[in-house]
Write an enzyme that holds these catalytic residues in place. Structure first.
Site, short mmCIF file in Angstrom:
data_model
loop_
_atom_site.label_atom_id
_atom_site.label_comp_id
_atom_site.label_asym_id
_atom_site.label_seq_id
_atom_site.Cartn_x
_atom_site.Cartn_y
_atom_site.Cartn_z
N CYS A 96 50.93 -11.51 33.51
CA CYS A 96 51.51 -10.51 33.07
C CYS A 96 51.16 -9.03 33.81
O CYS A 96 51.79 -8.06 33.22
CB CYS A 96 50.82 -10.64 31.74
SG CYS A 96 51.63 -12.04 30.75
N HIS A 349 60.06 -7.81 28.87
CA HIS A 349 58.78 -8.72 29.57
C HIS A 349 58.97 -9.46 30.95
O HIS A 349 58.89 -10.56 30.90
CB HIS A 349 57.68 -9.01 28.43
CG HIS A 349 57.11 -9.43 29.15
ND1 HIS A 349 55.67 -8.91 29.44
CD2 HIS A 349 55.50 -10.40 28.50
CE1 HIS A 349 54.69 -8.93 30.36
NE2 HIS A 349 54.56 -10.43 29.77
N CYS A 380 47.80 -8.44 26.82
CA CYS A 380 47.12 -10.22 27.14
C CYS A 380 48.06 -10.29 28.32
O CYS A 380 48.80 -10.00 29.26
CB CYS A 380 47.49 -10.89 25.79
SG CYS A 380 48.78 -10.97 25.15
#
Length: 400
Positions: A96, A349, A380
């Site tokens: 991510c 996302h 995170c």
């Protein structure tokens, strides 16, 4: 020869509208590399005083580096975007935090003096390349009990956070998610989001060509009652649902990182100044707490406290993960500093691209908030990590 650190600035950032992953999503028949190429071209178009040959590096992240997200996508996207063949590029994977790492790496290179100008960003086409596609986790992870089995399923790690912080209830997570949807709807209505979006050509074998001009995932009008009805796919009678977590999405981002003195030389207008960054590891089965140690380390190193931070852009992978961060730093769930224009629960996302979306929004907010000096972008990261970047507002009224 000794080198002197230089100040580094974020000059501009753009992104494609984010789409829903899957056969009916905006980008179902659009290539991942074409999405990031569109972002790079728009970045150059918006900054005509930057000669293309002055770009020293292109760092593009993708979590699943295969197919149209492979072939060292930083280099291949640079060539496809029409940058001179002399401009190198590379690919990054920190799940991510891929785009965030691209910004950190190129920013460090600029500060060190190895680059003057770099393009950093990320792309993720989760419709073409689902998270975990083609991976082969080493059996020793589980056989040697290096991680809990839940560590390899992101939704399960979010359920683990609910276990660790029982005061963060499903109702509280749902309430946070509703506020995210409301803030995104308000930001769109006020024209806050549109300036960063790159209209992107999309193709459908059934409908022909079209143009993506706004994000597909937001669900304005979402209510707590709507979210209360959703299933909890990661655990029977659990807390994590499709409504209080980011979805599966497609999208690309790109930004321009430049030495501050070179920005002046080229007539480029900085939006914010890179101060520092930090990445930290945590237990993979509770990866959502990763932003906490990353942020603590960053604040301590710069002799700051959370009271010094006027704006916080935190990626909303899961509502519980954001709430755990806020609770640790004694920040209210509805603190006005946090994601003023909403977050990933509404926007979506697309994994490796999201770090630059956070930066785009922080930079725009800095322009409006000349009373704010410092801001954070934080997220995170799968497999138990967190990343945080500290930025200074170049428009801060106290600096004048």
């Amino acid at each position: 020869m000794p080198r002197t650190a230089r100040d580094v600035v974020f000059v501009d950032g753009v992104r494609t509208p984010f789409g829903k992953a899957g056969p009916k999503g905006l980008y179902a028949e659009t290539r991942a590399d074409d999405m990031v190429v569109r972002a790079i071209r728009e970045l150059m178009r918006r900054n005509p005083s930057l000669p293309p040959e002055r770009v020293d590096e292109v760092a593009i992240a993708a979590t699943t580096q295969t197919g149209d997200q492979g072939l060292t996508i930083g280099r291949s996207a640079a060539v496809l975007a029409g940058l001179p063949k002399s401009v190198p590029g590379y690919a990054i994977d920190r799940m991510c935090a891929g785009a965030m790492t691209a910004v950190a790496n190129t920013g460090a290179g600029i500060s060190f003096g190895s680059y003057d100008v770099a393009i950093a960003g990320g792309v993720e086409h989760m419709g073409r390349h689902p998270m975990g596609e083609g991976i082969d986790p080493n059996p020793r992870f589980l056989a040697d009990k290096l991680v809990d089995p839940s560590a390899l399923v992101m939704g399960s790690t979010a359920e683990n956070l609910h276990d660790r912080f029982p005061q963060i209830t499903k109702d509280r997570a749902d309430a946070y998610a509703v506020r995210s949807q409301q803030k995104v709807a308000a930001a769109y209505a006020a024209g806050k989001i549109q300036p960063d979006l790159v209209p992107t050509a999309i193709r459908s074998g059934e409908k022909g060509w079209g143009l993506a001009t706004e994000d597909e995932p937001p669900r304005p009008g979402t209510t707590p009652a709507d979210l209360a009805k959703l299933k909890t796919p990661f655990r029977v009678h659990g807390n994590v649902t499709a409504g209080n977590a980011a979805g599966l999405n497609d999208g690309a981002t790109a930004c321009l990182m430049v030495a501050e003195d070179v920005a002046r030389e080229l007539g480029l207008t900085p939006k914010m100044r890179l101060i520092d960054f930090s990445f930290a590891g945590v237990e993979p089965e509770v990866m959502g707490v990763g932003p906490v140690p990353a942020t603590e380390e960053l604040l301590a190193r710069n002799s700051l406290t959370m009271d010094d931070i006027g704006l916080i852009e935190i990626n909303e992978a899961f509502a519980v993960q954001v709430l755990a961060f806020l609770e640790h730093f004694k920040i209210a769930d509805d603190d006005a500093r946090v994601n003023p224009w909403g977050g990933a629960i509404a926007f979506g996302h697309p994994l490796a691209s999201s770090g630059v979306r956070l930066m785009n929004q922080l930079a725009r907010q800095f322009e409006e908030r000349t009373d704010v000096r410092y801001g954070l972008t934080t997220m995170c990261v799968g497999m138990g990590m967190g990343g945080t970047v500290l930025w200074e507002n170049v428009n801060w009224e106290g600096a004048k």
